[in-house]
Scaffold this motif. Structure first.
Motif, PDB file in Angstrom:
ATOM      1  N   ALA A  22       0.826  -1.206   0.000  1.00 61.28           N
ATOM      2  CA  ALA A  22       0.000   0.000   0.000  1.00 61.28           C
ATOM      3  C   ALA A  22       0.861   1.257   0.000  1.00 61.28           C
ATOM      4  N   CYS A  23       1.904   1.268   0.810  1.00 64.84           N
ATOM      5  CA  CYS A  23       2.782   2.445   0.865  1.00 64.84           C
ATOM      6  C   CYS A  23       3.522   2.663  -0.449  1.00 64.84           C
ATOM      7  N   LEU A  24       4.005   1.589  -1.039  1.00 67.75           N
ATOM      8  CA  LEU A  24       4.699   1.732  -2.328  1.00 67.75           C
ATOM      9  C   LEU A  24       3.727   2.193  -3.407  1.00 67.75           C
ATOM     10  N   GLY A  25       2.498   1.683  -3.355  1.00 72.56           N
ATOM     11  CA  GLY A  25       1.481   2.132  -4.303  1.00 72.56           C
ATOM     12  C   GLY A  25       1.198   3.622  -4.157  1.00 72.56           C
ATOM     13  N   GLN A  26       1.082   4.090  -2.931  1.00 72.60           N
ATOM     14  CA  GLN A  26       0.834   5.510  -2.693  1.00 72.60           C
ATOM     15  C   GLN A  26       2.018   6.365  -3.124  1.00 72.60           C
ATOM     16  N   ILE A  78       7.185   7.688   6.166  1.00 74.75           N
ATOM     17  CA  ILE A  78       8.216   8.660   6.542  1.00 74.75           C
ATOM     18  C   ILE A  78       9.568   8.254   5.969  1.00 74.75           C
ATOM     19  N   VAL A  79       9.873   6.969   6.015  1.00 76.68           N
ATOM     20  CA  VAL A  79      11.146   6.490   5.468  1.00 76.68           C
ATOM     21  C   VAL A  79      11.201   6.720   3.956  1.00 76.68           C
ATOM     22  N   GLU A  88      12.419  16.057   4.843  1.00 79.36           N
ATOM     23  CA  GLU A  88      13.173  16.096   6.090  1.00 79.36           C
ATOM     24  C   GLU A  88      12.471  15.285   7.174  1.00 79.36           C
ATOM     25  N   ILE A  89      13.256  14.514   7.926  1.00 82.53           N
ATOM     26  CA  ILE A  89      12.730  13.796   9.087  1.00 82.53           C
ATOM     27  C   ILE A  89      13.129  14.599  10.317  1.00 82.53           C
ATOM     28  N   THR A  90      12.128  15.104  11.021  1.00 86.34           N
ATOM     29  CA  THR A  90      12.375  15.929  12.207  1.00 86.34           C
ATOM     30  C   THR A  90      12.368  15.064  13.465  1.00 86.34           C
ATOM     31  N   LEU A  91      12.783  15.661  14.564  1.00 88.05           N
ATOM     32  CA  LEU A  91      12.776  14.969  15.849  1.00 88.05           C
ATOM     33  C   LEU A  91      11.351  14.570  16.232  1.00 88.05           C
ATOM     34  N   VAL A  92      10.401  15.448  15.975  1.00 85.84           N
ATOM     35  CA  VAL A  92       9.001  15.151  16.302  1.00 85.84           C
ATOM     36  C   VAL A  92       8.518  13.932  15.510  1.00 85.84           C
ATOM     37  N   LYS A  93       8.889  13.844  14.236  1.00 89.41           N
ATOM     38  CA  LYS A  93       8.502  12.677  13.432  1.00 89.41           C
ATOM     39  C   LYS A  93       9.147  11.409  13.980  1.00 89.41           C
ATOM     40  N   CYS A  94      10.401  11.502  14.397  1.00 94.85           N
ATOM     41  CA  CYS A  94      11.089  10.333  14.962  1.00 94.85           C
ATOM     42  C   CYS A  94      10.407   9.865  16.242  1.00 94.85           C
ATOM     43  N   ILE A  95      10.002  10.805  17.084  1.00100.98           N
ATOM     44  CA  ILE A  95       9.294  10.452  18.316  1.00100.98           C
ATOM     45  C   ILE A  95       7.949   9.802  17.981  1.00100.98           C
ATOM     46  N   GLY A  96       7.267  10.342  16.988  1.00 98.90           N
ATOM     47  CA  GLY A  96       5.999   9.755  16.554  1.00 98.90           C
ATOM     48  C   GLY A  96       6.169   8.346  16.039  1.00 98.90           C
ATOM     49  N   VAL A  97       7.205   8.123  15.238  1.00 99.56           N
ATOM     50  CA  VAL A  97       7.487   6.783  14.711  1.00 99.56           C
ATOM     51  C   VAL A  97       7.785   5.817  15.846  1.00 99.56           C
ATOM     52  N   LEU A  98       8.556   6.261  16.815  1.00102.48           N
ATOM     53  CA  LEU A  98       8.865   5.413  17.969  1.00102.48           C
ATOM     54  C   LEU A  98       7.586   5.045  18.722  1.00102.48           C
TER      55      LEU A  98
END
Length: 118
Positions: A22-26, A78-79, A88-98
């Protein structure tokens, strides 16, 4: 936790494959915005494969465990955005991913396993 993962293993693996498709399709849809008809069609194909895989996955596990695994879409998005689209991958995005990763692990591994299920 381990028993829950064993019990739903096939369904979880199929959901992960569904999420990837799905992600690759998007991503291909995004890339097709500049007029790439082949990217558009490939995106529909991959997204369709992801949907079919998801339907099959439901045969191999509980919805309450499998559905949250689709949240891995956010992580993969995100990746892909960073690697393919140079976002850009921000700190907030990294925290969200975690947070998403921890949540998926807790839900997938926290299913109650009854003695009859073993």
């Amino acid at each position: 936790m381990i028993e829950s993962l064993k019990q739903n293993k096939v369904g979880i693996l199929l959901m992960i494959c569904s999420s990837i498709c799905a992600c690759l399709g998007q991503l291909l849809w995004k890339l097709s915005a500049d007029g790439g008809f082949i990217f558009l069609m490939a995106g529909f194909f991959l997204y369709g494969i992801g949907a079919l895989t998801m339907i099959i996955a439901y045969k191999f596990g509980k919805v309450s465990v499998l559905q949250p695994v689709l949240s891995l879409n956010y992580i993969l998005s995100i990746v892909l955005a960073a690697t393919v689209l140079d976002e850009e991958i921000t700190l907030v995005k990294c925290i969200g991913v975690l947070g998403i990763m921890v949540g998926v692990l807790l839900i997938a591994g926290g299913d109650e396993v009854k003695d009859a299920d073993l």
